[in-house]
Design an enzyme around this catalytic site. Structure first.
Site, PDB file in Angstrom:
ATOM      1  N   ARG A  69       0.839  -1.194   0.000  1.00  0.00           N
ATOM      2  CA  ARG A  69       0.000   0.000   0.000  1.00  0.00           C
ATOM      3  C   ARG A  69       0.883   1.256   0.000  1.00  0.00           C
ATOM      4  NH1 ARG A  69      -4.737   1.256   4.336  1.00  0.00           N
ATOM      5  NH2 ARG A  69      -4.709  -1.030   4.407  1.00  0.00           N
ATOM      6  N   ARG A 161     -42.189   3.776  25.057  1.00  0.00           N
ATOM      7  CA  ARG A 161     -41.215   2.694  25.158  1.00  0.00           C
ATOM      8  C   ARG A 161     -41.876   1.374  24.779  1.00  0.00           C
ATOM      9  NH1 ARG A 161     -35.955   4.400  26.258  1.00  0.00           N
ATOM     10  NH2 ARG A 161     -35.597   2.621  27.638  1.00  0.00           N
TER      11      ARG A 161
END
Length: 216
Positions: A69, A161
């Site tokens: 790389r 909830r």
């Protein structure tokens, strides 16, 4: 069909120095990823993109080819896409061939399984999707801290909830494995494009190593 798995594994890591060579159950993380990819029936080739000689040695020992790389895409701000695009082009030039499907596989997911790699590869190789990623069912209530220190519900209304079974199924991107149609990826230069398919995996194996606590 040519299906190339790319494992990005640069040498520098500030959070966990030497992270990609960290030993987990007797095998370096980069080697664990390579072995999972090599065992996937649809994957034809595995390469590790790295700027580290030590990582390159471990990758070759596990059976992967290595793409060096460049420094320009090896820093902290370099994207995984940049590494995969470079490795894809380098691999095709080296072998004078065209890759049909390219995978991005993260060695920082230590519990990556061959089934994860295979599932995303098959999704794209069969034409079911242009891009695919591993996801896990997620049932938590997410909050975000505001500038004043108070909290705001992200995926829910704090005043309501609902039970887990009454909520829409959220999916957590695991960060382990991605697959892309190679031609589409070259054009989009991003891992998500066209029809993107979430591929479920076991939530018990979802872990990304970002700090020493994760590694422990």
């Amino acid at each position: 069909m040519r299906v190339l798995a790319v494992v990005p594994a640069r040498g520098g890591s500030k959070g966990v120095p030497g992270k990609n060579l960290a030993d987990v159950a007797g095998t370096p993380l980069v080697a664990r990823a390579v072995l999972a990819c090599r065992a996937a029936p649809t994957v034809t080739d595995v390469v590790v993109s790295t700027d580290s000689d030590a990582i390159a040695e471990a990758a070759r020992a596990a059976g992967a080819d290595v793409i060096a790389r460049p420094t320009a895409i090896s820093g902290d701000t370099a994207s995984s896409e940049a590494a995969v695009l470079h490795a894809l082009a380098a691999f095709e030039e080296l072998h004078s061939l065209t890759v049909d499907v390219v995978l991005l596989v993260q060695c920082t997911s230590p519990f990556l399984a061959t089934s994860d790699v295979e599932s995303v590869a098959v999704a794209v190789a069969t034409g079911a999707a242009d891009s695919a990623l591993t996801v896990a069912p997620f049932h938590g209530f997410l909050w975000r801290e505001d500038r004043d220190g108070s909290g705001t519900g992200v995926n829910h209304d704090p005043a309501y909830r609902p039970r887990r079974q009454d909520r829409p199924q959220d999916l957590l991107e695991t960060g382990a494995a991605y697959a892309m149609d190679a031609a589409g990826f070259r054009t989009a230069r991003h891992r998500f494009f066209g029809r993107t398919l979430p591929v479920p995996t076991d939530p018990a194996r979802v872990l990304e190593i970002d700090d020493p606590h994760d590694l422990a």
